[in-house]
Structure formats: structure tokens, C-alpha cells
Design an enzyme around this catalytic site. Sequence first.
Site, PDB file in Angstrom:
ATOM      1  CD1 TRP A   1       0.210   0.435   3.384  1.00  0.00           C
ATOM      2  CD2 TRP A   1      -0.269  -1.706   3.007  1.00  0.00           C
ATOM      3  NE1 TRP A   1       0.657  -0.290   4.444  1.00  0.00           N
ATOM      4  CE2 TRP A   1       0.370  -1.621   4.253  1.00  0.00           C
ATOM      5  CE3 TRP A   1      -0.664  -2.981   2.556  1.00  0.00           C
ATOM      6  CZ2 TRP A   1       0.630  -2.722   5.052  1.00  0.00           C
ATOM      7  CZ3 TRP A   1      -0.408  -4.078   3.347  1.00  0.00           C
ATOM      8  CH2 TRP A   1       0.226  -3.953   4.576  1.00  0.00           C
ATOM      9  NE  ARG A   2       4.746   2.319   4.752  1.00  0.00           N
ATOM     10  CZ  ARG A   2       5.563   2.055   5.757  1.00  0.00           C
ATOM     11  NH1 ARG A   2       6.786   1.633   5.511  1.00  0.00           N
ATOM     12  NH2 ARG A   2       5.161   2.194   6.994  1.00  0.00           N
TER      13      ARG A   2
ATOM     14  CD  GLU B   1      -3.150   3.392   7.835  1.00  0.00           C
ATOM     15  OE1 GLU B   1      -3.295   2.860   8.951  1.00  0.00           O
ATOM     16  OE2 GLU B   1      -2.034   3.670   7.370  1.00  0.00           O
TER      17      GLU B   1
ATOM     18  CB  THR C   1      -5.333  -7.600  10.714  1.00  0.00           C
ATOM     19  OG1 THR C   1      -6.722  -7.664  11.032  1.00  0.00           O
ATOM     20  CG2 THR C   1      -4.938  -8.885  10.005  1.00  0.00           C
TER      21      THR C   1
ATOM     22  CG  LEU D   1      -8.514  -9.267   6.548  1.00  0.00           C
ATOM     23  CD1 LEU D   1      -8.964  -8.157   5.605  1.00  0.00           C
ATOM     24  CD2 LEU D   1      -7.180  -8.892   7.164  1.00  0.00           C
ATOM     25  N   GLY D   2     -11.292 -11.067   9.967  1.00  0.00           N
ATOM     26  CA  GLY D   2     -12.023 -10.882  11.217  1.00  0.00           C
ATOM     27  C   GLY D   2     -12.571  -9.469  11.353  1.00  0.00           C
TER      28      GLY D   2
ATOM     29  CB  CYS E   1      10.642   1.870  19.584  1.00  0.00           C
ATOM     30  SG  CYS E   1      10.297   2.421  21.255  1.00  0.00           S
TER      31      CYS E   1
ATOM     32  CB  CYS F   1      16.985   3.558  18.796  1.00  0.00           C
ATOM     33  SG  CYS F   1      15.635   4.748  18.644  1.00  0.00           S
TER      34      CYS F   1
ATOM     35  CB  CYS G   1      14.829   7.990  23.949  1.00  0.00           C
ATOM     36  SG  CYS G   1      13.628   6.891  24.695  1.00  0.00           S
TER      37      CYS G   1
HETATM   38  S1  SF4 Z   1      15.875   4.670  22.510  1.00  0.00           S
HETATM   39 FE1  SF4 Z   1      13.780   5.163  23.086  1.00  0.00          FE
HETATM   40  S2  SF4 Z   1      12.716   5.397  21.135  1.00  0.00           S
HETATM   41 FE2  SF4 Z   1      14.634   4.336  20.693  1.00  0.00          FE
HETATM   42  S3  SF4 Z   1      14.126   2.132  20.795  1.00  0.00           S
HETATM   43 FE3  SF4 Z   1      14.839   2.735  22.838  1.00  0.00          FE
HETATM   44  S4  SF4 Z   1      12.980   3.260  23.936  1.00  0.00           S
HETATM   45 FE4  SF4 Z   1      12.465   3.288  21.778  1.00  0.00          FE
END
Ligand code: SF4
Length: 380
Positions: free
Chosen positions: A48-49, A61, A67, A104-105, A215, A225, A231
Amino acid sequence: MQVARVRKAAGKTGHAAAEPPAPVIADAAGLRRRLVRWYARAKRDLPWRRSRDPYAVWVSEVMLQQTQVERVKEFYRRFMARFPTVRELATAREADVLKHWEGLGYYRRARQLHAAAQAVVADHAAEFPRTVAGLLGLPGIGRYTAGAIASIAFDLPAPIVEANSRRVLARLAGHDEPVGGTGDEPIWELAAAVVPRKGAGVFNQALMDLGAMVCTPDRPLCGGCPLAGDCAAHAAGRVAEIPVMAAARAPKQIRETAVVTRHGDRVLLVCRGPGEWWEGLWDFPREPHGAAGESIGHVRYGVTHHRIECAVVQRRVTRAATPAAESRWVSIAALESLAMTAPGRRIAALVADQPGDHQRATVSRGQRAANRLGRLRGGG
Ligand code: SF4
């Protein structure tokens, strides 16, 4: 390196307010840059992208609500091949739409999709409204779906909050109040504060992908990350505690009996009525638990917070009574092509495993012959 922080709520007197602190993210501009850069190289390739057609965004969406992505991929391709435009969906028969939704329910979503397609055609000349408020006016389109269509298809700066983005935002801001239901309000405010004026669709999808791939709920990959420096939960060593989920409702246990009334190779089905689970789909009638009949198995299934233990009994009849208005006799071979409820489909599989009347007659003839032989051998 900027670190996201939780704002200390304070009243005019300078004393801490009774309200929990509103979550904030300090360096929203830097966070957007880092997130979008990560997304450009790491994003998931999802069917879909490949389109920004609001109809395609909307269908995907709605399917993705409740699902898993992997499961949605195949259903999405099939659905879009059958109903490639909002007009084709609007003019389809409901039974056809439900049939393409089977597996899909949560069929209510399919019915609302169908109703909203009809509203788009009838009231908007087959063009999706280009505002969040206009989208919210369509049947079954809530705040999340409206935000997703507005941002992804029209690039409007609309926020979204779903399970993945909620988790990411709560952790980034170190928001340790319960989330879910009304507890999501501060997260919506946070999402609205960080969504960019331009490129909102990419930003929102990046947030969801980060939640799905990095995350994650358990063991997030904070080491890799792109937002680790933004964070608050990571900085405070509280990633495992956030988000705090509002207490889930205790499941309700239900016991029931599904009755397979069988006349030759036909069975009696009932169409689920308005207000029932799986409205518009075919199923085997239910009776209170313990209803009489030959046991042919059990199915267990869940609907919302209900956990249902369903005994399946068969009753063979020699006369096919005229069915009630919402019921009909269906040949076992034709069950495959009907739009059925999820438990109905599993009961149909149990029925298909039962010997037909012809096989039963053959078995009982064979059994009688074996008994005779046994009596002769035993001198009985
Ligand atoms: S640093 Fe923060 S935002 Fe990144 S994966 Fe860990 S908890 Fe998630």
C-alpha cells in the site's frame, strides 16, 4: 545532543499542579530529521505504500486495525484486485465485500468500509474529503484513520496515534501515566506537537515503522535506535516500564453449543442479524450449552474480551423443515463459497470430516456383515 524531557507541571504559584505533567519532546525539529533519515534507508516495503491514492491508504489502514502487517499484505492485494476503486467498492454487494474480508475478522470494519465508500460516491462525487473533519464525517472513520489518510494521501499535518507510535512517543517523552482510551489524550497532543507542517505522511509512517522494527514492546533495540539521544525513557533506564498500559478488561468466559442440523448432504445455516457479532455472515445456529445431539467436536474462539468454548453437535433429520426467514439449507459442498463467520468456518471443517449418509449406510452394512461373521465364528 538534545535529550527529550518531561515538563514539570506547575501552577501559577509555582507549586506542582495536581494534573500529571504533560509530555513534551525538547528538540522536535532534530528528532524529525533523524527519524526521516532513518526511514529513508530502513522503511518497510509494503504494497500500500506504492500509492498515495486516498482509497488505497484507507483500505490498508482499515485492514491494519487489529490485524498483523504480514497477514494484511495478501488480503490487501486480493481486495484491491476485486475492488480497485471506491466506486467499485460502493456498487458491490455486501456479501461480496464480506467474502473478500473473510479471514481478516472484525467484519464490522468491512461493513463500515462499504458504507463509507457509498457515502464518498453519493455525497462527495467519489472524491475523498481533503480535511480531517470531512474524513471524520464518513462512517467508521475515526481519529487515527482520518489522520492517516490526511497525512499520507494529502500531506496535511495531521497527527496519528496507534499502538506503535503511541509506544514510541510515550518512551521518547518518558510519559509514565497509563495510556489507552482516554489515557491517550496526552499522546495525541504530543503527536500533534511533533508532526511537521510538510512531510507529515512520511513522518507518521516513520514513527510507526520505528515502533514496529526498533522500539518494539519487548526488548527494543535502543542500541541501534536513531532517536536514542532524544529518548527520556532510555536516558532514565525506564524503557521496560513505559508505556504503562491501562488495566485490560478481564476476559468473559462463555459456553455454548453449535447445532449442525443435517439432512442428507445439506446443513441448516443462519445469517447473523443486526447487532449480533458477525452481522450479515452465515453460521451454524447456537443453543444453550449442553444442547442434545451427536458430538462432533469443539471450537474455541475469542470475540473482543469474550472467550468462547463451543461444543458442536450434529442432528440428522429425515425431513427438511422449511427454514425460518433468516435461515437456509446449504449443501456442504457450497459452504466454501459462502461468507461465513470465523467459528462457522471451523465448524464447517468438522462437518466436512463427518461421513455422508451414503458412507454411513456402507459402514453400517459392513458392520452388520462383520457382526454376522463374528457370530458364526463364535458359534453365536
Ligand atoms: S531509545 Fe527510546 S525510542 Fe529508541 S528504541 Fe529505545 S525506547 Fe524506543
